[in-house]
Design an enzyme around this catalytic site. Structure first.
Site, PDB file in Angstrom:
ATOM      1  N   ASP A 144       0.813  -1.216   0.000  1.00 30.30           N
ATOM      2  CA  ASP A 144       0.000   0.000   0.000  1.00 30.30           C
ATOM      3  C   ASP A 144       0.849   1.270   0.000  1.00 30.30           C
ATOM      4  O   ASP A 144       2.050   1.236   0.250  1.00 30.30           O
ATOM      5  CB  ASP A 144      -0.957  -0.005   1.212  1.00 30.30           C
ATOM      6  CG  ASP A 144      -0.316  -0.579   2.471  1.00 30.30           C
ATOM      7  OD1 ASP A 144       0.910  -0.449   2.630  1.00 30.30           O
ATOM      8  OD2 ASP A 144      -1.040  -1.159   3.297  1.00 30.30           O
ATOM      9  N   ASN A 157      -7.564  -3.274  14.267  1.00 32.28           N
ATOM     10  CA  ASN A 157      -8.966  -3.486  13.885  1.00 32.28           C
ATOM     11  C   ASN A 157      -9.132  -4.653  12.923  1.00 32.28           C
ATOM     12  O   ASN A 157     -10.196  -4.823  12.322  1.00 32.28           O
ATOM     13  CB  ASN A 157      -9.563  -2.206  13.277  1.00 32.28           C
ATOM     14  CG  ASN A 157      -8.883  -1.824  11.956  1.00 32.28           C
ATOM     15  OD1 ASN A 157      -7.986  -2.511  11.493  1.00 32.28           O
ATOM     16  ND2 ASN A 157      -9.316  -0.725  11.368  1.00 32.28           N
ATOM     17  N   HIS A 205      -7.350  -5.167  10.107  1.00 32.77           N
ATOM     18  CA  HIS A 205      -7.041  -4.936   8.686  1.00 32.77           C
ATOM     19  C   HIS A 205      -5.739  -5.641   8.271  1.00 32.77           C
ATOM     20  O   HIS A 205      -4.846  -5.860   9.095  1.00 32.77           O
ATOM     21  CB  HIS A 205      -7.026  -3.446   8.315  1.00 32.77           C
ATOM     22  CG  HIS A 205      -5.872  -2.639   8.813  1.00 32.77           C
ATOM     23  ND1 HIS A 205      -5.994  -1.323   9.216  1.00 32.77           N
ATOM     24  CD2 HIS A 205      -4.549  -2.911   8.975  1.00 32.77           C
ATOM     25  CE1 HIS A 205      -4.821  -0.845   9.572  1.00 32.77           C
ATOM     26  NE2 HIS A 205      -3.924  -1.793   9.444  1.00 32.77           N
ATOM     27  N   GLU A 233      -9.655  -2.148   5.303  1.00 30.44           N
ATOM     28  CA  GLU A 233     -10.307  -1.873   6.578  1.00 30.44           C
ATOM     29  C   GLU A 233     -11.563  -2.741   6.726  1.00 30.44           C
ATOM     30  O   GLU A 233     -12.050  -3.306   5.738  1.00 30.44           O
ATOM     31  CB  GLU A 233     -10.683  -0.386   6.636  1.00 30.44           C
ATOM     32  CG  GLU A 233      -9.501   0.569   6.559  1.00 30.44           C
ATOM     33  CD  GLU A 233      -8.705   0.682   7.857  1.00 30.44           C
ATOM     34  OE1 GLU A 233      -8.568  -0.319   8.581  1.00 30.44           O
ATOM     35  OE2 GLU A 233      -8.207   1.797   8.134  1.00 30.44           O
TER      36      GLU A 233
HETATM   37  C1  F6R Z   1       1.356  -1.494   6.141  1.00 26.12           C
HETATM   38  C2  F6R Z   1       0.162  -2.299   6.257  1.00 26.12           C
HETATM   39  C3  F6R Z   1      -0.641  -2.376   7.521  1.00 26.12           C
HETATM   40  C4  F6R Z   1       0.197  -2.649   8.766  1.00 26.12           C
HETATM   41  C5  F6R Z   1      -0.706  -2.658  10.012  1.00 26.12           C
HETATM   42  C6  F6R Z   1       0.084  -2.854  11.293  1.00 26.12           C
HETATM   43  O1  F6R Z   1       1.920  -1.629   4.858  1.00 26.12           O
HETATM   44  O2  F6R Z   1      -0.193  -2.881   5.296  1.00 26.12           O
HETATM   45  O3  F6R Z   1      -1.613  -3.385   7.379  1.00 26.12           O
HETATM   46  O4  F6R Z   1       0.845  -3.890   8.640  1.00 26.12           O
HETATM   47  O5  F6R Z   1      -1.398  -1.434  10.084  1.00 26.12           O
HETATM   48  O6  F6R Z   1       0.883  -1.729  11.500  1.00 26.12           O
HETATM   49  P1  F6R Z   1       1.954  -1.685  12.678  1.00 26.12           P
HETATM   50  O7  F6R Z   1       2.981  -2.693  12.343  1.00 26.12           O
HETATM   51  O8  F6R Z   1       2.515  -0.286  12.631  1.00 26.12           O
HETATM   52  O9  F6R Z   1       1.227  -2.006  13.934  1.00 26.12           O
END
Ligand code: F6R
Length: 259
Positions: free
Chosen positions: A67, A136, A138, A143
């Site tokens: 992303d 959450n 994702h 989301e």
């Molecule tokens: C980032 C991504 C997100 C993160 C997730 C966890 O490229 O795809 O799904 O893996 O938000 O983020 P952290 O590791 O910062 O808790």
């Protein structure tokens, strides 16, 4: 799903990195799917160490990140492109042009998302997809309520995701509202998936992902349908699993046949 519960975050991080090293060793031309965020920083640090010791090369592989924020050009200090250069790309031996992220500053973000999806498919789809887990539920920026068969597209970030990522921005209002993200359908086409989550803040989402119903309310639960998904947790992230004893009996200390 293979659920591996490690005693510490460090051991979980090492296990996730080892899966990438093992894949590149067996299939050097693998197309890697990469993630950003706090969880991955230590994984990339380990991969750099492995690379410096001559234990892994990325020279024949290619990568596609999950992303990118809409509106941020690649050279923006908070773009995921900058994150990847700082945490991995500048320190290992990917060939020029072998690493890909969506352009956050594309004039037509929807067209950019569609072109990114096509490029992944043209590369033969992802061989090994690395994933973190949102509190959450994702994966990527899919989301809750994302279609479980979605492809790369624009998603609006939830307030909770923007708050979680505000730590990287000077002002919480600077966190972009939109992102281009691989879809759940894109991720599900990957040959194998390794998801890493550690810490209390991920415990609820980990339980919903592994033991909850298959539901768009927890996008990561789609991985229940994946043929080869490895979920790597530490004790804290595993603390709400009902069948925890079972997972620990099958894979004591999180060990499996990879290591
Ligand atoms: C980032 C991504 C997100 C993160 C997730 C966890 O490229 O795809 O799904 O893996 O938000 O983020 P952290 O590791 O910062 O808790």
């Amino acid at each position: 799903m293979k659920v591996l519960i490690h005693a510490t975050p460090e051991l979980a991080i090492a296990r996730a990195a080892d899966q990438i090293v093992a894949r590149l060793d067996a299939l050097p031309g693998t197309v890697l799917g990469l993630a950003t965020g706090g969880t991955m920083e230590a994984v990339y640090a380990r991969l750099i160490e492995h690379h410096r010791r001559g234990e892994v090369s990325f020279a024949q592989s290619r990568s596609f990140n999950l992303d990118e924020y809409v509106g941020l050009p690649p050279d923006h200090p908070r773009s995921y492109w900058r994150y990847m250069r700082g945490h991995l790309f500048d320190h290992v031996d990917f060939a020029e042009g072998a690493t890909h992220l969506p352009r956050g500053d594309a004039a037509d973000p929807e067209a950019e998302a569609a072109a990114y999806e096509k490029a992944i498919a043209a590369a033969g789809d992802i061989g090994l997809q690395l994933l973190g887990l949102g509190a959450n539920g994702h994966i990527g920026f899919n989301e809750p309520t994302s279609s479980l068969s979605s492809l790369t597209r624009i998603k609006t970030l939830t307030r909770s995701t923007r708050e979680a990522n505000a730590r990287y921005f000077d002002n919480p209002d600077d966190v972009p509202r939109l992102a281009i993200t691989m879809g759940i359908g894109t991720i599900m086409r990957a040959d194998e998936v390794v998801l890493l989550a550690y810490g209390d803040s991920k415990a609820e989402a980990a339980a919903a992902m592994i033991e909850g119903p298959l539901s768009a309310a927890c996008p990561a639960s789609a991985l229940q349908m994946h043929r080869k998904a490895t979920i790597v947790l530490d004790q804290a992230a595993a603390s709400r699993l009902k069948l925890r004893d079972y997972y620990e009996e099958v894979h004591p200390g999180g060990r499996d046949d990879l290591v």
